[in-house]
Design a protein around this motif. Structure first.
Motif, short mmCIF file in Angstrom:
data_model
loop_
_atom_site.label_atom_id
_atom_site.label_comp_id
_atom_site.label_asym_id
_atom_site.label_seq_id
_atom_site.Cartn_x
_atom_site.Cartn_y
_atom_site.Cartn_z
N ALA A 85 -12.31 4.46 31.72
CA ALA A 85 -12.76 5.88 31.28
C ALA A 85 -13.30 5.84 29.81
O ALA A 85 -14.17 6.44 29.50
CB ALA A 85 -11.77 6.86 31.79
N MET A 86 -12.43 5.43 29.07
CA MET A 86 -12.76 5.28 27.50
C MET A 86 -14.13 4.45 27.55
O MET A 86 -14.74 4.78 26.54
CB MET A 86 -11.58 4.65 26.67
CG MET A 86 -10.36 5.69 26.60
SD MET A 86 -9.30 4.86 25.43
CE MET A 86 -8.90 3.36 26.00
N ILE A 87 -14.16 3.45 27.88
CA ILE A 87 -15.57 2.61 27.84
C ILE A 87 -16.62 3.37 28.21
O ILE A 87 -17.77 3.28 27.82
CB ILE A 87 -15.14 1.25 28.55
CG1 ILE A 87 -14.34 0.29 27.89
CG2 ILE A 87 -16.43 0.56 28.69
CD1 ILE A 87 -14.44 0.11 26.20
N LYS A 88 -16.47 3.97 29.70
CA LYS A 88 -17.61 4.92 30.08
C LYS A 88 -17.96 5.94 29.25
O LYS A 88 -19.22 6.20 28.87
CB LYS A 88 -17.21 5.33 31.40
CG LYS A 88 -18.20 6.13 32.09
CD LYS A 88 -18.00 6.75 33.28
CE LYS A 88 -19.11 7.43 33.99
NZ LYS A 88 -19.93 8.19 33.32
N ALA A 89 -16.96 6.66 28.68
CA ALA A 89 -17.11 7.78 27.63
C ALA A 89 -18.01 7.27 26.17
O ALA A 89 -18.82 7.85 25.80
CB ALA A 89 -15.77 8.28 27.07
N LEU A 90 -17.56 6.16 26.08
CA LEU A 90 -18.40 5.22 24.81
C LEU A 90 -19.60 4.92 25.11
O LEU A 90 -20.51 5.27 24.21
CB LEU A 90 -17.75 4.01 24.29
CG LEU A 90 -16.63 4.12 23.02
CD1 LEU A 90 -16.05 2.54 23.05
CD2 LEU A 90 -17.28 4.46 22.11
N ASN A 91 -19.71 4.42 26.20
CA ASN A 91 -21.12 4.24 26.83
C ASN A 91 -22.02 5.43 26.79
O ASN A 91 -23.20 5.13 26.53
CB ASN A 91 -21.09 3.37 28.11
CG ASN A 91 -22.08 2.27 28.39
OD1 ASN A 91 -22.73 1.75 27.32
ND2 ASN A 91 -22.62 2.39 29.59
N ASP A 92 -21.49 6.68 27.31
CA ASP A 92 -22.35 7.55 27.53
C ASP A 92 -22.39 8.36 26.08
O ASP A 92 -23.58 8.79 25.84
CB ASP A 92 -21.48 8.70 28.20
CG ASP A 92 -21.57 8.23 29.60
OD1 ASP A 92 -22.13 7.36 30.23
OD2 ASP A 92 -20.57 8.96 30.30
N MET A 93 -21.56 8.34 25.32
CA MET A 93 -21.83 8.58 23.62
C MET A 93 -23.01 8.06 22.99
O MET A 93 -23.66 8.52 22.14
CB MET A 93 -20.37 8.64 23.24
CG MET A 93 -20.30 9.36 21.81
SD MET A 93 -18.94 9.05 20.93
CE MET A 93 -17.61 9.74 22.12
N TYR A 94 -23.06 6.62 23.26
CA TYR A 94 -23.82 5.80 22.55
C TYR A 94 -24.80 5.14 23.60
O TYR A 94 -24.99 4.02 23.53
CB TYR A 94 -23.14 4.61 21.84
CG TYR A 94 -22.20 5.28 20.81
CD1 TYR A 94 -22.78 5.70 19.45
CD2 TYR A 94 -20.78 5.53 20.66
CE1 TYR A 94 -22.17 6.12 18.46
CE2 TYR A 94 -19.91 5.98 19.65
CZ TYR A 94 -20.48 6.20 18.60
OH TYR A 94 -19.99 6.93 17.57
N ALA A 95 -25.28 5.88 24.35
CA ALA A 95 -26.21 5.44 25.46
C ALA A 95 -27.29 4.57 25.10
O ALA A 95 -27.80 3.71 25.63
CB ALA A 95 -26.82 6.75 26.32
N GLU A 96 -28.04 4.77 23.79
CA GLU A 96 -28.92 4.11 22.98
C GLU A 96 -28.74 2.99 22.68
O GLU A 96 -29.58 2.07 22.15
CB GLU A 96 -29.89 5.18 22.14
CG GLU A 96 -28.96 5.01 20.71
CD GLU A 96 -27.93 6.35 20.78
OE1 GLU A 96 -27.00 6.18 19.87
OE2 GLU A 96 -27.31 6.70 21.90
N LYS A 97 -27.53 2.52 22.46
CA LYS A 97 -26.81 1.39 21.77
C LYS A 97 -26.46 0.39 22.97
O LYS A 97 -26.07 0.76 24.05
CB LYS A 97 -25.72 1.57 21.06
CG LYS A 97 -26.22 2.43 19.89
CD LYS A 97 -25.13 2.57 18.55
CE LYS A 97 -25.49 3.45 17.49
NZ LYS A 97 -26.46 2.42 16.32
N GLU A 98 -26.64 -0.91 22.72
CA GLU A 98 -26.07 -2.02 23.70
C GLU A 98 -24.66 -2.24 23.26
O GLU A 98 -24.19 -2.35 22.24
CB GLU A 98 -26.63 -3.24 23.38
CG GLU A 98 -26.22 -4.51 24.25
CD GLU A 98 -26.94 -5.58 23.99
OE1 GLU A 98 -26.90 -6.54 25.03
OE2 GLU A 98 -27.74 -5.88 23.11
#
Length: 120
Positions: A85-98
């Motif tokens: 869930a933390m990784i998904k939230a990070l991925n959503d927060m920084y969607a423009e970054k790899e």
């Protein structure tokens, strides 16, 4: 929910960081916290559920990349999907970054199936 680290959470963050294999030494742990507090490209986030902080994720940011440096969940809350869930939230927060991993986080991020790559 991911929240940004604040100095008032220092002891909790240090406790969670101490579960990382490369953060066992107290001096190293103190330096890591200081780096997250002082370096603009480093961000530390805590995972809060209700009033409890039960997880932590630390990242290094570049223009196009977010590298997961640390990820830790309180042992009594493991195997419940909090890390993912933390990784998904990070991925959503920084969607423009790899999203990438380091040597300590790569195995876990590969389990998360969010398209992360190793930074090596």
């Amino acid at each position: 929910m991911l929240i940004r680290y604040k100095k008032s959470f220092e002891k909790i963050a240090m406790g969670l960081l101490s579960f990382m294999p490369n953060e066992k030494d107290l001096r190293k742990l103190l330096q890591t916290i200081k780096d997250y507090e002082n370096e603009d490209n480093l961000q530390l986030f805590l995972w809060r559920e209700e009033e409890d902080i039960i997880g932590l994720v630390g990242v290094s940011l570049t223009e196009n990349n977010i590298e997961v440096q640390h990820i830790s969940v309180n042992p009594s809350h493991r195997q419940l999907g909090i890390g993912k869930a933390m990784i998904k939230a990070l991925n959503d927060m920084y969607a423009e970054k790899e999203l990438t991993a380091n040597e300590y986080t790569e195995a876990f991020l590969l389990k998360c199936e969010v398209g992360c790559k190793s930074s090596d």
